[in-house]
Design an enzyme around this catalytic site. Structure first.
Site, PDB file in Angstrom:
ATOM      1  N   PRO A 180       0.801  -1.227   0.000  1.00 62.24           N
ATOM      2  CA  PRO A 180       0.000   0.000   0.000  1.00 62.24           C
ATOM      3  C   PRO A 180       0.834   1.277   0.000  1.00 62.24           C
ATOM      4  O   PRO A 180       1.861   1.380   0.667  1.00 62.24           O
ATOM      5  CB  PRO A 180      -0.824  -0.121   1.281  1.00 62.24           C
ATOM      6  CG  PRO A 180      -0.107  -1.112   2.126  1.00 62.24           C
ATOM      7  CD  PRO A 180       0.526  -2.058   1.181  1.00 62.24           C
ATOM      8  N   ASN A 181       0.358   2.224  -0.811  1.00 64.13           N
ATOM      9  CA  ASN A 181       0.892   3.583  -0.920  1.00 64.13           C
ATOM     10  C   ASN A 181       2.224   3.686  -1.658  1.00 64.13           C
ATOM     11  O   ASN A 181       2.712   4.797  -1.877  1.00 64.13           O
ATOM     12  CB  ASN A 181       1.029   4.237   0.466  1.00 64.13           C
ATOM     13  CG  ASN A 181      -0.312   4.415   1.145  1.00 64.13           C
ATOM     14  OD1 ASN A 181      -1.247   4.951   0.548  1.00 64.13           O
ATOM     15  ND2 ASN A 181      -0.419   3.945   2.372  1.00 64.13           N
ATOM     16  N   ARG A 188       3.918  11.223  -1.745  1.00 62.51           N
ATOM     17  CA  ARG A 188       3.798  11.161  -0.283  1.00 62.51           C
ATOM     18  C   ARG A 188       5.147  11.387   0.399  1.00 62.51           C
ATOM     19  O   ARG A 188       6.180  10.877  -0.038  1.00 62.51           O
ATOM     20  CB  ARG A 188       3.222   9.803   0.149  1.00 62.51           C
ATOM     21  CG  ARG A 188       4.137   8.636  -0.195  1.00 62.51           C
ATOM     22  CD  ARG A 188       3.511   7.304   0.193  1.00 62.51           C
ATOM     23  NE  ARG A 188       3.487   7.082   1.617  1.00 62.51           N
ATOM     24  CZ  ARG A 188       3.934   5.977   2.216  1.00 62.51           C
ATOM     25  NH1 ARG A 188       4.470   4.993   1.492  1.00 62.51           N
ATOM     26  NH2 ARG A 188       3.856   5.845   3.515  1.00 62.51           N
ATOM     27  N   TYR A 193      10.642   9.409   1.599  1.00 64.91           N
ATOM     28  CA  TYR A 193      10.691   8.430   0.509  1.00 64.91           C
ATOM     29  C   TYR A 193      11.338   8.947  -0.770  1.00 64.91           C
ATOM     30  O   TYR A 193      11.488   8.188  -1.732  1.00 64.91           O
ATOM     31  CB  TYR A 193       9.276   7.926   0.211  1.00 64.91           C
ATOM     32  CG  TYR A 193       8.632   7.233   1.395  1.00 64.91           C
ATOM     33  CD1 TYR A 193       9.043   5.962   1.780  1.00 64.91           C
ATOM     34  CD2 TYR A 193       7.653   7.874   2.137  1.00 64.91           C
ATOM     35  CE1 TYR A 193       8.472   5.329   2.876  1.00 64.91           C
ATOM     36  CE2 TYR A 193       7.059   7.253   3.235  1.00 64.91           C
ATOM     37  CZ  TYR A 193       7.474   5.976   3.599  1.00 64.91           C
ATOM     38  OH  TYR A 193       6.922   5.360   4.690  1.00 64.91           O
ATOM     39  N   ASN A 245       8.066  -5.242  -0.600  1.00 64.02           N
ATOM     40  CA  ASN A 245       7.928  -4.100   0.294  1.00 64.02           C
ATOM     41  C   ASN A 245       6.472  -4.098   0.739  1.00 64.02           C
ATOM     42  O   ASN A 245       5.611  -3.605   0.010  1.00 64.02           O
ATOM     43  CB  ASN A 245       8.288  -2.795  -0.416  1.00 64.02           C
ATOM     44  CG  ASN A 245       8.253  -1.597   0.525  1.00 64.02           C
ATOM     45  OD1 ASN A 245       7.604  -1.631   1.567  1.00 64.02           O
ATOM     46  ND2 ASN A 245       8.939  -0.525   0.141  1.00 64.02           N
ATOM     47  N   ALA A 248       2.810  -0.685   5.077  1.00 65.81           N
ATOM     48  CA  ALA A 248       2.324  -0.739   6.460  1.00 65.81           C
ATOM     49  C   ALA A 248       1.949  -2.151   6.895  1.00 65.81           C
ATOM     50  O   ALA A 248       1.931  -2.459   8.094  1.00 65.81           O
ATOM     51  CB  ALA A 248       1.127   0.198   6.622  1.00 65.81           C
ATOM     52  N   HIS A 251       3.956  -4.470   9.518  1.00 62.71           N
ATOM     53  CA  HIS A 251       3.934  -4.396  10.975  1.00 62.71           C
ATOM     54  C   HIS A 251       2.808  -5.193  11.624  1.00 62.71           C
ATOM     55  O   HIS A 251       2.826  -5.381  12.841  1.00 62.71           O
ATOM     56  CB  HIS A 251       3.856  -2.929  11.403  1.00 62.71           C
ATOM     57  CG  HIS A 251       4.768  -2.038  10.616  1.00 62.71           C
ATOM     58  ND1 HIS A 251       6.138  -2.181  10.644  1.00 62.71           N
ATOM     59  CD2 HIS A 251       4.504  -1.035   9.724  1.00 62.71           C
ATOM     60  CE1 HIS A 251       6.692  -1.287   9.826  1.00 62.71           C
ATOM     61  NE2 HIS A 251       5.716  -0.581   9.249  1.00 62.71           N
ATOM     62  N   GLU A 269      12.748  -8.805   2.240  1.00 62.82           N
ATOM     63  CA  GLU A 269      11.856  -7.700   2.607  1.00 62.82           C
ATOM     64  C   GLU A 269      12.627  -6.395   2.437  1.00 62.82           C
ATOM     65  O   GLU A 269      13.758  -6.266   2.915  1.00 62.82           O
ATOM     66  CB  GLU A 269      11.386  -7.846   4.052  1.00 62.82           C
ATOM     67  CG  GLU A 269      10.474  -6.705   4.504  1.00 62.82           C
ATOM     68  CD  GLU A 269      10.058  -6.865   5.955  1.00 62.82           C
ATOM     69  OE1 GLU A 269       9.327  -7.825   6.257  1.00 62.82           O
ATOM     70  OE2 GLU A 269      10.484  -6.035   6.796  1.00 62.82           O
ATOM     71  N   HIS A 271      12.629  -2.008   2.502  1.00 66.25           N
ATOM     72  CA  HIS A 271      12.005  -0.741   2.904  1.00 66.25           C
ATOM     73  C   HIS A 271      12.888   0.402   2.421  1.00 66.25           C
ATOM     74  O   HIS A 271      14.118   0.347   2.571  1.00 66.25           O
ATOM     75  CB  HIS A 271      11.829  -0.679   4.421  1.00 66.25           C
ATOM     76  CG  HIS A 271      10.909  -1.724   4.948  1.00 66.25           C
ATOM     77  ND1 HIS A 271       9.553  -1.650   4.819  1.00 66.25           N
ATOM     78  CD2 HIS A 271      11.179  -2.911   5.567  1.00 66.25           C
ATOM     79  CE1 HIS A 271       8.995  -2.727   5.347  1.00 66.25           C
ATOM     80  NE2 HIS A 271       9.971  -3.509   5.796  1.00 66.25           N
ATOM     81  N   SER A 273      12.894   3.607   3.505  1.00 65.28           N
ATOM     82  CA  SER A 273      13.411   4.402   4.622  1.00 65.28           C
ATOM     83  C   SER A 273      14.049   3.491   5.674  1.00 65.28           C
ATOM     84  O   SER A 273      13.914   2.257   5.619  1.00 65.28           O
ATOM     85  CB  SER A 273      12.270   5.198   5.269  1.00 65.28           C
ATOM     86  OG  SER A 273      11.326   4.300   5.861  1.00 65.28           O
ATOM     87  N   ARG A 278      12.482   5.339  12.849  1.00 63.86           N
ATOM     88  CA  ARG A 278      11.187   6.030  12.718  1.00 63.86           C
ATOM     89  C   ARG A 278      10.278   5.683  13.905  1.00 63.86           C
ATOM     90  O   ARG A 278      10.765   5.296  14.972  1.00 63.86           O
ATOM     91  CB  ARG A 278      10.551   5.659  11.385  1.00 63.86           C
ATOM     92  CG  ARG A 278      11.431   6.116  10.195  1.00 63.86           C
ATOM     93  CD  ARG A 278      10.735   5.848   8.879  1.00 63.86           C
ATOM     94  NE  ARG A 278       9.527   6.640   8.751  1.00 63.86           N
ATOM     95  CZ  ARG A 278       8.602   6.450   7.814  1.00 63.86           C
ATOM     96  NH1 ARG A 278       8.768   5.469   6.920  1.00 63.86           N
ATOM     97  NH2 ARG A 278       7.532   7.209   7.755  1.00 63.86           N
TER      98      ARG A 278
END
Length: 318
Positions: A180-181, A188, A193, A245, A248, A251, A269, A271, A273, A278
């Protein structure tokens, strides 16, 4: 994919029989022609079956045969009839039977090769070229949707066709999943990012595929179920490594975690960032424990590192 049966599909005159025989010799794997198998079982030619029983009868016999062959455990090269993939129920059966290689050919090539062939029931008409053109157009979607590998054969001799088939089948097939996103890259939170958009990422992955000679399929969805479905599809489609990736979902999606655990291929996996620097909730990954590696904080370049990791892992396992 490399240890599965090979299933040659294509229109009449595409060269399935000759390619199948040469490929059999090259790979030292027996070849069988499904039309010939049906003729032997029926004790009559395809033309005779069409004339006496009609096409629907013959098509049903094709389907029954493919189901039977898919249950066999020995490895074979199968050359199937030109109309076999047209029947919708045959397409998943062919994929189940093995790696489907579509020998794609132009109408003019077929006409030139078969102009004096009187054994083809579908071409016994006033204008064979137009008939070929119409049939190829009507079968295009069926052939292409069924194929794992497509080879254009018009200007190639059998040895060149075989070389292309072997090259394509030896490609490592990877899947890159974005959750997502990720499609909102460049829109965003640019400070987190970066400024590059999602198309930039896709172009970068495509360039990596060209440089490494592997096949990389990309997929993005904002929906958990769609991501799970795509991971499960990878179990059947010959995928040999997954870069994911999960966004969200990293988590808290135990469903995605369980789907990943079901696929026994190298998994990374990724990411963009540095999730360790964070919010607290981002420091927890329920999916990383079922992956071989986790990469974070390296921007979009992390995807390339993930791809390299899988390719190196696969090379080391040979």
């Amino acid at each position: 994919m490399k240890d599965k049966n090979i299933v040659l599909i294509g229109f009449m005159g595409s060269g399935k029989t000759s390619v199948g025989m040469r490929l059999s010799y090259k790979m030292r794997v027996p070849v069988e022609d499904t039309d010939k198998l049906i003729e032997r079982r029926e004790n009559r030619t395809i033309s005779e079956i069409f004339a006496v029983e009609g096409e629907p009868y013959f098509r049903q016999k094709e389907t029954e045969l493919i189901k039977e062959l898919a249950e066999k455990t020995y490895r074979r090269i199968y050359s199937v009839g030109g109309g076999t993939p047209v029947r919708e129920e045959n397409r998943p059966l062919l994929r189940e039977l093995g790696t489907v290689v579509y020998l794609r050919v132009k109408p003019e090539t077929v006409f030139d090769r078969l102009r004096n062939d009187t054994t083809r029931p579908l071409l016994q008409c006033e204008d064979p070229l137009q008939r070929i053109t119409d049939l190829l157009a009507s079968r295009k979607e069926a052939y292409e949707s069924c194929a794992d590998v497509i080879v254009d054969v018009d200007d190639l001799n059998p040895e060149e066709i075989i070389a292309k088939i072997i090259k394509e089948m030896n490609k490592v097939k990877l899947l890159v999943i974005n959750g997502p996103n990720l499609n909102f890259l460049g829109i965003r939170e640019k400070a987190v990012y970066g400024n590059q958009d999602f198309q930039y990422l896709l172009n970068m992955i495509q360039k990596k595929a060209e440089e490494t000679g592997c096949e990389i399929v990309t997929f993005q969805s904002n929906h958990e179920g769609a991501i799970i479905d795509r991971i499960q599809e990878a179990y059947f489609d010959g995928t040999e490594g997954i870069v994911i990736n999960p966004g969200a979902y990293t988590h808290y999606s135990y469903a995605i975690r369980d789907a990943l655990a079901s696929i026994v291929v190298p998994k990374v996996e990724i990411h963009i960032s540095d999730i360790t620097q964070r919010e607290e909730f981002r420091k927890v990954s329920v999916t990383a424990p079922v992956c071989d590696k986790q990469i974070y904080g390296k921007g979009l370049a992390g995807y390339l590192e993930a791809i390299d990791f899988i390719l190196e892992k696969k090379a080391a396992s040979k």
